[in-house]
Motif scaffolding. Sequence first.
Motif, PDB file in Angstrom:
ATOM      1  N   UNK A  31       9.736 -19.386-146.758  1.00 41.43           N
ATOM      2  CA  UNK A  31      10.999 -18.642-146.886  1.00 41.43           C
ATOM      3  C   UNK A  31      10.705 -17.142-146.861  1.00 41.43           C
ATOM      4  N   UNK A  32      11.781 -16.393-146.848  1.00 42.87           N
ATOM      5  CA  UNK A  32      11.678 -14.923-146.709  1.00 42.87           C
ATOM      6  C   UNK A  32      10.771 -14.317-147.794  1.00 42.87           C
ATOM      7  N   UNK A  33      10.956 -14.835-149.006  1.00 41.37           N
ATOM      8  CA  UNK A  33      10.190 -14.295-150.123  1.00 41.37           C
ATOM      9  C   UNK A  33       8.684 -14.522-149.921  1.00 41.37           C
ATOM     10  N   UNK A  34       8.348 -15.711-149.479  1.00 38.30           N
ATOM     11  CA  UNK A  34       6.933 -16.028-149.231  1.00 38.30           C
ATOM     12  C   UNK A  34       6.386 -15.138-148.120  1.00 38.30           C
ATOM     13  N   UNK A  35       7.184 -14.911-147.099  1.00 42.33           N
ATOM     14  CA  UNK A  35       6.754 -14.046-146.004  1.00 42.33           C
ATOM     15  C   UNK A  35       6.488 -12.640-146.521  1.00 42.33           C
ATOM     16  N   UNK A  36       7.393 -12.155-147.393  1.00 47.24           N
ATOM     17  CA  UNK A  36       7.213 -10.806-147.955  1.00 47.24           C
ATOM     18  C   UNK A  36       5.917 -10.732-148.770  1.00 47.24           C
ATOM     19  N   UNK A  37       5.600 -11.824-149.466  1.00 48.06           N
ATOM     20  CA  UNK A  37       4.368 -11.840-150.292  1.00 48.06           C
ATOM     21  C   UNK A  37       3.105 -12.024-149.437  1.00 48.06           C
ATOM     22  N   UNK A  38       3.282 -12.326-148.159  1.00 48.88           N
ATOM     23  CA  UNK A  38       2.133 -12.477-147.264  1.00 48.88           C
ATOM     24  C   UNK A  38       1.435 -13.820-147.397  1.00 48.88           C
ATOM     25  N   UNK A  39       2.197 -14.856-147.847  1.00 52.57           N
ATOM     26  CA  UNK A  39       1.549 -16.150-148.079  1.00 52.57           C
ATOM     27  C   UNK A  39       1.307 -16.927-146.791  1.00 52.57           C
ATOM     28  N   UNK A  40       1.719 -16.367-145.654  1.00 47.54           N
ATOM     29  CA  UNK A  40       1.438 -16.970-144.345  1.00 47.54           C
ATOM     30  C   UNK A  40       0.072 -16.519-143.796  1.00 47.54           C
ATOM     31  N   UNK A  41      -0.601 -15.635-144.532  1.00 47.21           N
ATOM     32  CA  UNK A  41      -1.888 -15.116-144.063  1.00 47.21           C
ATOM     33  C   UNK A  41      -3.057 -15.804-144.780  1.00 47.21           C
ATOM     34  N   UNK A  42      -4.217 -15.879-144.087  1.00 42.70           N
ATOM     35  CA  UNK A  42      -5.374 -16.469-144.765  1.00 42.70           C
ATOM     36  C   UNK A  42      -5.832 -15.642-145.961  1.00 42.70           C
ATOM     37  N   UNK A  43      -6.239 -16.325-147.016  1.00 47.84           N
ATOM     38  CA  UNK A  43      -6.853 -15.649-148.165  1.00 47.84           C
ATOM     39  C   UNK A  43      -8.232 -16.261-148.395  1.00 47.84           C
ATOM     40  N   UNK A  44      -9.138 -15.428-148.850  1.00 49.52           N
ATOM     41  CA  UNK A  44     -10.514 -15.916-149.012  1.00 49.52           C
ATOM     42  C   UNK A  44     -11.167 -15.291-150.227  1.00 49.52           C
ATOM     43  N   UNK A  45     -11.835 -16.141-150.996  1.00 53.37           N
ATOM     44  CA  UNK A  45     -12.693 -15.652-152.072  1.00 53.37           C
ATOM     45  C   UNK A  45     -14.075 -15.471-151.428  1.00 53.37           C
ATOM     46  N   UNK A  46     -14.216 -14.343-150.749  1.00 53.25           N
ATOM     47  CA  UNK A  46     -15.391 -14.104-149.907  1.00 53.25           C
ATOM     48  C   UNK A  46     -16.717 -14.265-150.631  1.00 53.25           C
ATOM     49  N   UNK A  47     -16.778 -13.702-151.860  1.00 49.83           N
ATOM     50  CA  UNK A  47     -18.054 -13.746-152.595  1.00 49.83           C
ATOM     51  C   UNK A  47     -18.475 -15.179-152.906  1.00 49.83           C
ATOM     52  N   UNK A  48     -17.478 -15.980-153.298  1.00 50.78           N
ATOM     53  CA  UNK A  48     -17.769 -17.375-153.643  1.00 50.78           C
ATOM     54  C   UNK A  48     -18.224 -18.175-152.405  1.00 50.78           C
ATOM     55  N   UNK A  49     -17.512 -17.994-151.292  1.00 48.43           N
ATOM     56  CA  UNK A  49     -17.867 -18.706-150.055  1.00 48.43           C
ATOM     57  C   UNK A  49     -19.267 -18.271-149.604  1.00 48.43           C
ATOM     58  N   UNK A  50     -19.520 -16.984-149.747  1.00 44.45           N
ATOM     59  CA  UNK A  50     -20.831 -16.442-149.384  1.00 44.45           C
ATOM     60  C   UNK A  50     -21.944 -17.138-150.172  1.00 44.45           C
ATOM     61  N   UNK A  51     -21.739 -17.221-151.489  1.00 46.21           N
ATOM     62  CA  UNK A  51     -22.753 -17.837-152.364  1.00 46.21           C
ATOM     63  C   UNK A  51     -22.955 -19.312-152.007  1.00 46.21           C
ATOM     64  N   UNK A  52     -21.829 -20.000-151.770  1.00 42.18           N
ATOM     65  CA  UNK A  52     -21.927 -21.423-151.418  1.00 42.18           C
ATOM     66  C   UNK A  52     -22.719 -21.602-150.127  1.00 42.18           C
ATOM     67  N   UNK A  53     -22.455 -20.731-149.142  1.00 43.18           N
ATOM     68  CA  UNK A  53     -23.127 -20.843-147.845  1.00 43.18           C
ATOM     69  C   UNK A  53     -24.630 -20.631-147.994  1.00 43.18           C
ATOM     70  N   UNK A  54     -24.991 -19.603-148.742  1.00 51.10           N
ATOM     71  CA  UNK A  54     -26.412 -19.277-148.892  1.00 51.10           C
ATOM     72  C   UNK A  54     -27.174 -20.426-149.587  1.00 51.10           C
ATOM     73  N   UNK A  55     -26.465 -21.123-150.482  1.00 45.51           N
ATOM     74  CA  UNK A  55     -27.072 -22.245-151.193  1.00 45.51           C
ATOM     75  C   UNK A  55     -27.086 -23.524-150.352  1.00 45.51           C
ATOM     76  N   UNK A  56     -25.933 -23.835-149.710  1.00 47.92           N
ATOM     77  CA  UNK A  56     -25.779 -25.132-149.037  1.00 47.92           C
ATOM     78  C   UNK A  56     -26.470 -25.211-147.663  1.00 47.92           C
ATOM     79  N   UNK A  57     -26.546 -24.102-146.937  1.00 43.19           N
ATOM     80  CA  UNK A  57     -27.066 -24.193-145.562  1.00 43.19           C
ATOM     81  C   UNK A  57     -28.550 -24.591-145.492  1.00 43.19           C
ATOM     82  N   UNK A  58     -29.420 -23.993-146.304  1.00 38.47           N
ATOM     83  CA  UNK A  58     -30.813 -24.465-146.283  1.00 38.47           C
ATOM     84  C   UNK A  58     -30.925 -25.928-146.751  1.00 38.47           C
ATOM     85  N   UNK A  59     -30.097 -26.270-147.745  1.00 40.23           N
ATOM     86  CA  UNK A  59     -30.123 -27.631-148.311  1.00 40.23           C
ATOM     87  C   UNK A  59     -29.757 -28.675-147.252  1.00 40.23           C
ATOM     88  N   UNK A  60     -28.674 -28.431-146.509  1.00 37.66           N
ATOM     89  CA  UNK A  60     -28.217 -29.425-145.524  1.00 37.66           C
ATOM     90  C   UNK A  60     -29.151 -29.450-144.300  1.00 37.66           C
TER      91      UNK A  60
END
Length: 337
Positions: free
Chosen positions: A211-240
Amino acid sequence: MTRAVIRSTGRYLPPRILTNETLSEWMDTSDEWIQKRTGIQQRHWIPEEGDVGASDLGYEAAVVALQRAGWRADELDLILFATLSPDLFFPGSGCLLQRRLGLRETPALDIRQQCTGFLYGMTTADAYIRSGLARRILLVGAEVHSTGLDISTRGRDVAVIFGDGAAAVCIEGVSADDDVGVLASALHADGTYAESLMVEAPASRFNPRINENMLRQGRQYPVMDGRNIFKLAVHRLPEVTAEVLQKAEVGLDQVDLFIPHQANLRINQAFEKTLNLPEGKVFHNIQRYGNTTAASIPLALDEAWEQGRIGPGGTVVFLGLGAGVTWGAVIHRFPDA
Ligand code: UT7
């Protein structure tokens, strides 16, 4: 035994190039910040005018891959289409690609595994081929991110990363006694982190879906917890990677090239360091394309092959982590020439 072998690759990048300087005119960022934190110098975006979807980019890449394999589209038993930015909510982009290829009956299956779409796609192709359900498969990874990014300062952590693009591979079932084709794969997911990288709306859980309100809040855009994803990647990629090598009974030094998902140059350099890999064993092209999500691994493979970094008889490990979170690795050996 029947093995799933990559026969050809193809890529397509829309010609419009966006530099870090251009992004800096729209939001509070800088070329220095983007290069230092991500390695990215530029990315390709679709033209400003005209309706171009993931299936359109995928089509261009598919045509190249099919032509290089010497296959007609009507010889395909299955189309796999990996994307997080489908043309439509439904039907899947695979059906739209199938139509553009002039096909009327060939099955088409969309894979919604974001950055690991190519890994899930290769594993699905391998299962279809080993079970005898298919012999010739087209796997496409394609993304149009640019129409869904918040290009104001609010969205700068995400907007500077993503690029548009597509790549395709033709995968064939061949009878072989040798260890060729997909040797092993390892796939994982952990939904605990579903909200760490997501686009929230439009969504079936909301009524209306947006709805309009959600659009105004920008909830149609991607959001990312970059630091957390970064940490997970650094840990999981060598493991897998260790997991898939063990499954395939292949030593680290028997791998000719590692092709990681191109999410952040620093993630891939950390991977290189953790595994203590010699110079040149890990392929990077994020500098020129940004993060093209499901397209990034096949796009890198296409370039690596072109540059002679991998060739006949070569062993390659594909790996990545992304939204879901999902992560995985696939090891593939090309047959001798
Ligand atoms: O492919 C899908 C999987 N995704 C990934 O693997 C991405 C993983 N994460 C990353 O690549 C990194 O976390 C980012 C590149 C997204 C961010 O880099 P970072 O080094 O983790 O930066 P940060 O989020 O810790 O932010 C540091 C600072 C913050 O400012 P304050 O709080 O220190 O004042 C941010 O607000 O940088 C700021 N910032 C920016 N500054 C200039 C965030 N984005 C930008 C930007 N330009 N574009």
